[in-house]
Design an enzyme around this catalytic site. Structure first.
Site, PDB file in Angstrom:
ATOM      1  N   LYS A 126       0.863  -1.183   0.000  1.00  0.00           N
ATOM      2  CA  LYS A 126       0.000   0.000   0.000  1.00  0.00           C
ATOM      3  C   LYS A 126       0.898   1.230   0.000  1.00  0.00           C
ATOM      4  O   LYS A 126       1.646   1.464   0.938  1.00  0.00           O
ATOM      5  CB  LYS A 126      -0.906   0.009   1.226  1.00  0.00           C
ATOM      6  CG  LYS A 126      -1.856   1.187   1.194  1.00  0.00           C
ATOM      7  CD  LYS A 126      -2.818   1.213   2.338  1.00  0.00           C
ATOM      8  CE  LYS A 126      -3.903   2.243   2.077  1.00  0.00           C
ATOM      9  NZ  LYS A 126      -3.386   3.565   1.646  1.00  0.00           N
ATOM     10  N   PHE A 140      -1.648  -0.728 -10.900  1.00  0.00           N
ATOM     11  CA  PHE A 140      -1.990  -2.023 -10.299  1.00  0.00           C
ATOM     12  C   PHE A 140      -3.273  -2.637 -10.863  1.00  0.00           C
ATOM     13  O   PHE A 140      -3.674  -3.725 -10.442  1.00  0.00           O
ATOM     14  CB  PHE A 140      -2.061  -1.948  -8.768  1.00  0.00           C
ATOM     15  CG  PHE A 140      -2.900  -0.817  -8.215  1.00  0.00           C
ATOM     16  CD1 PHE A 140      -4.263  -0.815  -8.349  1.00  0.00           C
ATOM     17  CD2 PHE A 140      -2.286   0.227  -7.525  1.00  0.00           C
ATOM     18  CE1 PHE A 140      -5.032   0.210  -7.825  1.00  0.00           C
ATOM     19  CE2 PHE A 140      -3.039   1.262  -6.998  1.00  0.00           C
ATOM     20  CZ  PHE A 140      -4.416   1.249  -7.153  1.00  0.00           C
TER      21      PHE A 140
END
Length: 578
Positions: A236, A330
DNA sequence: GTGCCTGCCCCAC
DNA sequence: ATCGGACTAATTCGG
DNA sequence: CCGAATTAGTCCGATGTGGGGCAGGCAC
């Protein structure tokens, strides 16, 4: 507009969602489509549809002065009315002159007047335009015009419930309404299609943003595994979420609010222009400290560095050198000429790898003058002046599969060691649900130490927190045990606790400024946060990122509160790893 | 006119 | 970003 | 097995810190 304001009153009067939905659906059916369409936008609390980048550039301060000008009330009367409601619209209703009878404006008229406000330049002119608008309103109409102007409608209904109401009004499936709205980014246009039974006509338009899929938070790897047994895992990152549309030699980059932000990141454009086909990518823009070896090896810089690049209209070469950025992709939502959000993540992930490998340009050369120039850039950016200062600008987010909670724990530590915030865990079988937060995507962030702080000042809240002291400024102990403020927090206490605290603070006030008070420094709070920053906002010289109250500490005397020294220690310790 | 500061708004997390 | 509160749908529990 | 009780999934509202842009005021 009167009917609209009455509808808002009715919607605000109930907390039941089904009842709100019915009220609004009935209203939609009774109104001409043009009116219903505008109402759909306004009920979402917006003045313009989501895809629009138009803003009013009007807020509480300008509207406050406009109301004052129109009503001729004193600052004290205004403040008293505001304190009663915690809402400028509701306050204005109390103060509204009887000769402003309104009831002539239609919603299209109102939209036109909002446009006049939006297109006028400068606060002075905007204030005048706001007066022109409000003058034509009755007290009740002004209440809602003001709520829309300041951007807080507070009727317990936002876009998601408006979607449900549209579905109910025109007997369409909720799913088809949500999908059309997702594709169009315009709830008003969605209503129009629903009314005409043409929701299926909504098409994905390249270079028009889609909503972002959001993640639910989990506290532990065990909890994560309980939702997703074998998750797809990524780091993250602490950057800016960004949706890239590219193809046909064009590039658009959109932020989470669907605004175009490509202008602030010019070095990404040539690379994205080289996409092999039309694509929509989901990813994160990161400030990147390269090792200067021409590869992407390096580490993300703290968010504060990236923030300096944000919102810039003119990006200097120095900025590009000081805070280099990369785009870490992503997910892919559009490829091969079609929207692929309904394919599984596993499938999209493979497609992403393939299309990113097919980019023909990978690095955007900075102008020669920037290369190797002896500037004031941060010393850790490049190994030395002769090093190649450029590196791949578009990367595929590294990802892996975890088989157990233990796997996740190991990956979490690795992510932290790389300076990232924590982990994202995604269900490989899940589709991409734009604009929604669910358990198909999970986020897990680091737990940081908490601080025990002493409340030194309090403020009345707004809206439903009107009349209670809900906002607390707190301090830690400095030299000689002098209390020094480090931050403010409002969330974490229950309504009952806030009520209790309000009573206590009212009877232990040192100085009453009206809206805020200095209070006896006796209440100790345990405060959590994600980060500590150097800051001159508060006396201690530090500020907290995302402060929230974990619990009251009635057991702890203020003499045992944490110290500025400990704040500094935490600040330094987090820097060693970032 | 230029430079600097402040208030305000918007938006990133 | 963060959190608590509220509603509703889904699931489990008790008889 | 059915209705009641509990839980899970979502939505909504209130509000933290930092930084850029812009208008407007002030000093020179």
């Amino acid at each position: 507009m009167l009917r609209f304001a009455q509808l808002c009153e009715a919607v605000a009067a109930t907390t039941k969602k089904l009842e709100k939905r019915k009220l609004v659906a009935d209203y939609f059916r009774q109104q001409p489509i043009q009116t219903a369409s505008l109402a759909a936008i306004f009920l979402s609390g917006e003045v313009y549809p989501a895809f629009s980048e138009r803003t009013l550039n009007v807020g509480g301060a300008i509207v406050w002065r406009a109301v004052q000008q129109l009503t001729g009330r004193s600052e004290e009367e205004m403040a008293a009315a505001y304190r009663r409601h915690g809402d400028l619209g509701a306050a204005a209703r109390d103060l509204w002159p009887a000769d402003f009878t309104g009831s002539v404006l239609t919603l299209p008229d109102l939209a036109k007047l909002f446009d006049d406000v939006a297109s006028s330049r400068g606060p002075a002119l905007k204030q005048q335009k706001v007066c022109d608008l409000l003058q034509q309103c009755s007290a009740l109409e002004a209440k809602y015009a003001i709520k829309l102007l300041v951007g807080d409608i507070r009727i317990g209904m936002r876009e998601s419930l408006v979607e449900e109401a549209i579905a109910a009004a025109y007997e369409q499936s909720e799913q088809s309404v949500r999908r059309a709205n997702m594709l169009l980014g315009d709830i008003g246009e969605t209503l129009r299609l629903a009314a005409e039974g043409r929701l299926g006509d909504a098409r994905m338009r390249l270079f028009h943003p889609l909503g972002f899929m959001l993640a639910a938070e989990v506290k532990s790897s065990d909890e994560a595994v309980s939702y997703i047994p074998g998750p797809h895992v990524e780091d993250k990152y602490d950057g800016i979420r960004a949706q890239v549309h590219c193809g046909e030699g064009k590039v658009r980059i959109f932020s989470r609010t669907q605004d175009e932000i490509g202008e602030s990141f010019p070095e990404l454009i040539p690379v994205l222009e080289s996409a092999p086909e039309a694509l929509v990518l989901d990813g994160e823009i990161l400030a990147w400290s390269s090792l200067g070896d021409g590869t992407a090896s390096g580490a993300a810089l703290p968010f504060s560095a990236l923030q300096r690049r944000l919102g810039r209209k003119r990006v200097t070469e120095k900025m590009m050198r000081d805070v280099p950025v990369v785009y870490v992709a992503f997910d892919v939502l559009y490829a091969g000429g079609e929207l692929i959000i309904d394919r599984s993540l596993a499938e999209r992930s493979e497609i992403l790898t393939r299309v990113l490998n097919a980019f023909t340009v990978h690095r955007s050369e900075l102008p020669a003058t920037a290369r190797g120039a002896a500037g004031s850039f941060q010393p850790n950016l490049f190994a030395d002046d002769s090093a190649e200062p450029d590196f791949p600008r578009v990367l595929r987010a590294p990802c892996s599969r975890a088989a157990s909670a233990a796997d996740l724990d190991a990956l979490f530590l690795e992510a932290r060691a790389r300076g990232n915030e924590g982990l994202m865990m995604k269900n490989p079988a899940s589709t991409y649900a734009p604009g929604r937060r669910g358990h198909a995507w999970l986020k897990m962030k680091r737990e940081l130490a908490t601080l025990d702080c002493v409340v030194t000042g309090v403020e009345f809240g707004n809206g439903k927190r009107a009349g209670v002291l809900s906002d607390y400024t707190f301090a830690v102990r400095g030299p000689g045990d002098r209390l020094m403020n480090v931050g403010k927090a409002y969330s974490g206490l229950t309504d009952a606790e806030i009520l209790e605290m309000t009573e206590w603070f009212k009877s232990h006030t040192l100085t009453d400024f009206g809206h805020s008070r200095l209070v006896e420094p006796k209440i100790v709070l345990e405060v959590a946060f994600n980060n500590i920053m150097r800051s001159d906002r508060h006396e201690s010289g530090f500020a907290l990122r995302f402060p929230r109250i974990v619990r009251l500490r009635p057991d702890k005397p203020p003499e045992e509160a944490d110290t500025v020294m400990r704040v500094e220690e935490i600040y330094l310790s987090q820097h060693r790893t970032e």
